[in-house]
Design a protein around this motif. Structure first.
Motif, PDB file in Angstrom:
ATOM      1  N   TYR A 125       0.849  -1.186   0.000  1.00 43.97           N
ATOM      2  CA  TYR A 125       0.000   0.000   0.000  1.00 43.97           C
ATOM      3  C   TYR A 125       0.891   1.244   0.000  1.00 43.97           C
ATOM      4  CZ  TYR A 125      -4.014  -2.955   0.804  1.00 43.97           C
ATOM      5  OH  TYR A 125      -5.002  -3.900   0.662  1.00 43.97           O
ATOM      6  N   PHE A 126       0.658   2.104  -1.001  1.00 42.96           N
ATOM      7  CA  PHE A 126       1.432   3.338  -1.137  1.00 42.96           C
ATOM      8  C   PHE A 126       0.556   4.541  -0.816  1.00 42.96           C
ATOM      9  CE2 PHE A 126       5.232   1.613  -2.909  1.00 42.96           C
ATOM     10  CZ  PHE A 126       4.863   0.578  -3.755  1.00 42.96           C
ATOM     11  N   CYS A 127       1.099   5.426  -0.027  1.00 47.61           N
ATOM     12  CA  CYS A 127       0.490   6.719   0.224  1.00 47.61           C
ATOM     13  C   CYS A 127       1.185   7.748  -0.679  1.00 47.61           C
ATOM     14  CB  CYS A 127       0.668   7.088   1.693  1.00 47.61           C
ATOM     15  SG  CYS A 127       0.119   8.738   2.140  1.00 47.61           S
ATOM     16  N   ALA A 128       0.457   8.743  -1.128  1.00 47.96           N
ATOM     17  CA  ALA A 128       1.039   9.814  -1.924  1.00 47.96           C
ATOM     18  C   ALA A 128       0.388  11.132  -1.538  1.00 47.96           C
ATOM     19  CB  ALA A 128       0.853   9.547  -3.421  1.00 47.96           C
ATOM     20  N   SER A 129       1.093  12.222  -1.829  1.00 51.52           N
ATOM     21  CA  SER A 129       0.507  13.534  -1.595  1.00 51.52           C
ATOM     22  C   SER A 129       0.948  14.473  -2.710  1.00 51.52           C
ATOM     23  CB  SER A 129       0.907  14.086  -0.223  1.00 51.52           C
ATOM     24  OG  SER A 129       2.284  14.411  -0.158  1.00 51.52           O
ATOM     25  N   SER A 130       0.165  15.529  -2.903  1.00 53.83           N
ATOM     26  CA  SER A 130       0.504  16.546  -3.891  1.00 53.83           C
ATOM     27  C   SER A 130       0.055  17.901  -3.367  1.00 53.83           C
ATOM     28  CB  SER A 130      -0.127  16.242  -5.253  1.00 53.83           C
ATOM     29  OG  SER A 130      -1.533  16.249  -5.191  1.00 53.83           O
ATOM     30  N   ALA A 131       0.726  18.941  -3.865  1.00 57.65           N
ATOM     31  CA  ALA A 131       0.380  20.294  -3.421  1.00 57.65           C
ATOM     32  C   ALA A 131      -0.976  20.717  -3.982  1.00 57.65           C
ATOM     33  CB  ALA A 131       1.474  21.269  -3.845  1.00 57.65           C
ATOM     34  N   GLY A 132      -1.201  20.373  -5.260  1.00 63.28           N
ATOM     35  CA  GLY A 132      -2.456  20.701  -5.902  1.00 63.28           C
ATOM     36  C   GLY A 132      -3.118  19.451  -6.441  1.00 63.28           C
ATOM     37  N   GLY A 133      -4.346  19.597  -6.904  1.00 57.30           N
ATOM     38  CA  GLY A 133      -5.071  18.426  -7.372  1.00 57.30           C
ATOM     39  C   GLY A 133      -5.193  18.333  -8.869  1.00 57.30           C
ATOM     40  N   GLY A 134      -4.527  19.227  -9.592  1.00 56.52           N
ATOM     41  CA  GLY A 134      -4.627  19.217 -11.036  1.00 56.52           C
ATOM     42  C   GLY A 134      -3.773  18.146 -11.670  1.00 56.52           C
ATOM     43  N   GLY A 135      -4.036  17.902 -12.949  1.00 53.37           N
ATOM     44  CA  GLY A 135      -3.304  16.862 -13.652  1.00 53.37           C
ATOM     45  C   GLY A 135      -1.822  17.112 -13.743  1.00 53.37           C
ATOM     46  N   THR A 136      -1.418  18.374 -13.634  1.00 48.40           N
ATOM     47  CA  THR A 136       0.004  18.694 -13.748  1.00 48.40           C
ATOM     48  C   THR A 136       0.742  18.604 -12.417  1.00 48.40           C
ATOM     49  OG1 THR A 136      -0.439  21.036 -13.420  1.00 48.40           O
ATOM     50  CG2 THR A 136      -0.453  20.247 -15.691  1.00 48.40           C
ATOM     51  N   ASP A 137       0.033  18.434 -11.335  1.00 47.49           N
ATOM     52  CA  ASP A 137       0.685  18.401 -10.025  1.00 47.49           C
ATOM     53  C   ASP A 137       1.326  17.043  -9.759  1.00 47.49           C
ATOM     54  OD1 ASP A 137      -1.854  20.452  -9.424  1.00 47.49           O
ATOM     55  OD2 ASP A 137       0.052  21.019  -8.492  1.00 47.49           O
ATOM     56  N   THR A 138       2.559  17.067  -9.359  1.00 49.29           N
ATOM     57  CA  THR A 138       3.286  15.827  -9.101  1.00 49.29           C
ATOM     58  C   THR A 138       2.812  15.188  -7.808  1.00 49.29           C
ATOM     59  OG1 THR A 138       5.241  16.592 -10.271  1.00 49.29           O
ATOM     60  CG2 THR A 138       5.560  14.826  -8.666  1.00 49.29           C
ATOM     61  N   GLN A 139       2.567  13.888  -7.865  1.00 47.13           N
ATOM     62  CA  GLN A 139       2.261  13.122  -6.668  1.00 47.13           C
ATOM     63  C   GLN A 139       3.560  12.522  -6.135  1.00 47.13           C
ATOM     64  OE1 GLN A 139      -1.022  10.373  -7.215  1.00 47.13           O
ATOM     65  NE2 GLN A 139      -2.245  11.919  -8.272  1.00 47.13           N
ATOM     66  N   TYR A 140       3.808  12.729  -4.873  1.00 48.17           N
ATOM     67  CA  TYR A 140       5.005  12.213  -4.213  1.00 48.17           C
ATOM     68  C   TYR A 140       4.598  11.010  -3.371  1.00 48.17           C
ATOM     69  CZ  TYR A 140       7.154  16.571  -5.630  1.00 48.17           C
ATOM     70  OH  TYR A 140       7.645  17.613  -6.390  1.00 48.17           O
ATOM     71  N   PHE A 141       5.317   9.919  -3.573  1.00 46.60           N
ATOM     72  CA  PHE A 141       4.946   8.644  -2.959  1.00 46.60           C
ATOM     73  C   PHE A 141       5.827   8.303  -1.768  1.00 46.60           C
ATOM     74  CE2 PHE A 141       1.871   6.545  -5.764  1.00 46.60           C
ATOM     75  CZ  PHE A 141       1.851   7.441  -6.822  1.00 46.60           C
ATOM     76  N   GLY A 142       5.229   7.623  -0.808  1.00 46.27           N
ATOM     77  CA  GLY A 142       5.976   7.037   0.292  1.00 46.27           C
ATOM     78  C   GLY A 142       6.549   5.689  -0.098  1.00 46.27           C
ATOM     79  N   PRO A 143       7.318   5.072   0.815  1.00 51.74           N
ATOM     80  CA  PRO A 143       7.990   3.799   0.526  1.00 51.74           C
ATOM     81  C   PRO A 143       7.071   2.594   0.557  1.00 51.74           C
ATOM     82  CG  PRO A 143       8.475   4.481   2.750  1.00 51.74           C
ATOM     83  CD  PRO A 143       7.698   5.597   2.133  1.00 51.74           C
ATOM     84  N   GLY A 144       5.866   2.774   1.057  1.00 52.22           N
ATOM     85  CA  GLY A 144       4.911   1.676   1.062  1.00 52.22           C
ATOM     86  C   GLY A 144       4.864   0.905   2.364  1.00 52.22           C
ATOM     87  N   THR A 145       3.716   0.289   2.612  1.00 53.83           N
ATOM     88  CA  THR A 145       3.531  -0.675   3.697  1.00 53.83           C
ATOM     89  C   THR A 145       3.125  -1.995   3.068  1.00 53.83           C
ATOM     90  OG1 THR A 145       2.843   0.928   5.374  1.00 53.83           O
ATOM     91  CG2 THR A 145       2.120  -1.356   5.675  1.00 53.83           C
ATOM     92  N   ARG A 146       3.897  -3.033   3.370  1.00 56.39           N
ATOM     93  CA  ARG A 146       3.530  -4.349   2.858  1.00 56.39           C
ATOM     94  C   ARG A 146       2.579  -5.006   3.842  1.00 56.39           C
ATOM     95  NH1 ARG A 146       4.629  -7.309  -1.068  1.00 56.39           N
ATOM     96  NH2 ARG A 146       6.418  -6.091  -1.757  1.00 56.39           N
ATOM     97  N   LEU A 147       1.349  -5.234   3.419  1.00 54.48           N
ATOM     98  CA  LEU A 147       0.336  -5.882   4.255  1.00 54.48           C
ATOM     99  C   LEU A 147       0.222  -7.344   3.868  1.00 54.48           C
ATOM    100  CD1 LEU A 147      -1.962  -5.727   6.371  1.00 54.48           C
ATOM    101  CD2 LEU A 147      -3.504  -5.186   4.471  1.00 54.48           C
ATOM    102  N   THR A 148       0.386  -8.214   4.854  1.00 54.65           N
ATOM    103  CA  THR A 148       0.231  -9.648   4.637  1.00 54.65           C
ATOM    104  C   THR A 148      -0.920 -10.136   5.496  1.00 54.65           C
ATOM    105  OG1 THR A 148       2.604  -9.918   4.224  1.00 54.65           O
ATOM    106  CG2 THR A 148       1.341 -11.902   4.748  1.00 54.65           C
ATOM    107  N   VAL A 149      -1.947 -10.684   4.861  1.00 58.31           N
ATOM    108  CA  VAL A 149      -3.108 -11.204   5.573  1.00 58.31           C
ATOM    109  C   VAL A 149      -3.041 -12.723   5.552  1.00 58.31           C
ATOM    110  CG1 VAL A 149      -5.613 -11.235   5.732  1.00 58.31           C
ATOM    111  CG2 VAL A 149      -4.446  -9.193   4.865  1.00 58.31           C
ATOM    112  N   LEU A 150      -3.035 -13.315   6.753  1.00 56.97           N
ATOM    113  CA  LEU A 150      -2.905 -14.778   6.866  1.00 56.97           C
ATOM    114  C   LEU A 150      -4.241 -15.448   7.136  1.00 56.97           C
ATOM    115  CD1 LEU A 150       0.319 -14.865   9.055  1.00 56.97           C
ATOM    116  CD2 LEU A 150       0.160 -15.065   6.567  1.00 56.97           C
TER     117      LEU A 150
END
Lengths: 115, 114
Positions: A90-115
């Motif tokens: 699961y990756f989280c991301a954020s951006s300054a604006g919501g337009g198509g030109t705004d870059t989304q910056y991603f986190g390193p992720g959380t690996r979820l394992t469901v047993l």
């Protein structure tokens, strides 16, 4: 350079349990996102969030999922009753604006394992 | 709706050789195009993006990509790769009409060998 952080890096849970994945977006960003990647498959959009409400969600994001910005810095994804098929990165991301030109910056992720 | 196809799941290449990672997309509306890279145990990092204007876009780490509207492609190139370029590369599109989700391809694993 500011970055998106996520905790934990790896979460193991039993089927049916609730999990909360945490993200700290870049501090002056206003738009927040969750994506996931099931092993061997594409990165898929789950939800976008702005001004304390969901602005867009995919068909994957059903009633088992919820998002929240509980304070000024965290952004969380909750899965109420996990299923085996929720196992993914699961990756989280954020951006300054919501337009198509705004870059989304991603986190390193959380690996979820469901047993 | 948009979709992205990355034609190669893995690309092995020797150090200092050129490389091209292929990406094709389909969309009924205008799109913006992106390449992200994921190094081991790290998040997705933006390499470059095409928004408008010149179809040849230069990004970080010596990468460039060319937007070809007629072929609906956005291939990523580097003239001489380094061992440190070993990573997963993702092509993505985003509709230009106010929607903010990214649609990703399946990724291409670039393995650079000495």
């Amino acid at each position: 350079e500011p970055e998106v952080t996520q905790t934990p890096s790896h979460q193991v849970t039993q089927m049916g349990q609730e999990v909360i994945l945490r993200c700290v977006p870049i501090s002056n960003h206003l738009y927040f996102y969750w994506y996931r990647q099931i092993l061997g498959q594409k990165v898929e959009f789950l939800v976008s969030f702005y001004n304390n409400e969901i602005s867009e969600k995919s068909e994957i994001f059903d009633d088992q999922f919820s998002v929240e910005r509980p304070d000024g810095s965290n952004f969380t994804l909750k899965i109420r009753s996990t299923k085996l098929e929720d196992s993914a990165m699961y990756f989280c991301a954020s951006s300054a604006g919501g337009g198509g030109t705004d870059t989304q910056y991603f986190g390193p992720g959380t690996r979820l394992t469901v047993l | 709706a948009q979709s992205v196809t990355q034609l190669d799941s893995q690309v092995p290449v020797f150090e200092e050789a050129p490389v091209e990672l292929r990406c094709n997309y389909s969309s009924s509306v205008s799109v913006y195009l992106f390449w992200y890279v994921q190094y081991p145990n790290q998040g997705l990092q933006l390499l470059l993006k095409y928004l408008s204007g010149s179809t040849l876009v230069k990004g970080i780490n010596g990468f460039e990509a060319e937007f070809n509207k007629s072929q609906t492609s956005f291939h990523l190139r580097k003239p001489s790769v380094h061992i440190s370029d070993t990573a997963e590369y993702f092509c993505a599109v985003r509709a230009s009409g106010g929607y903010n989700k990214l649609i990703f391809g399946a990724g291409t694993r670039l393995a650079v060998h000495p």
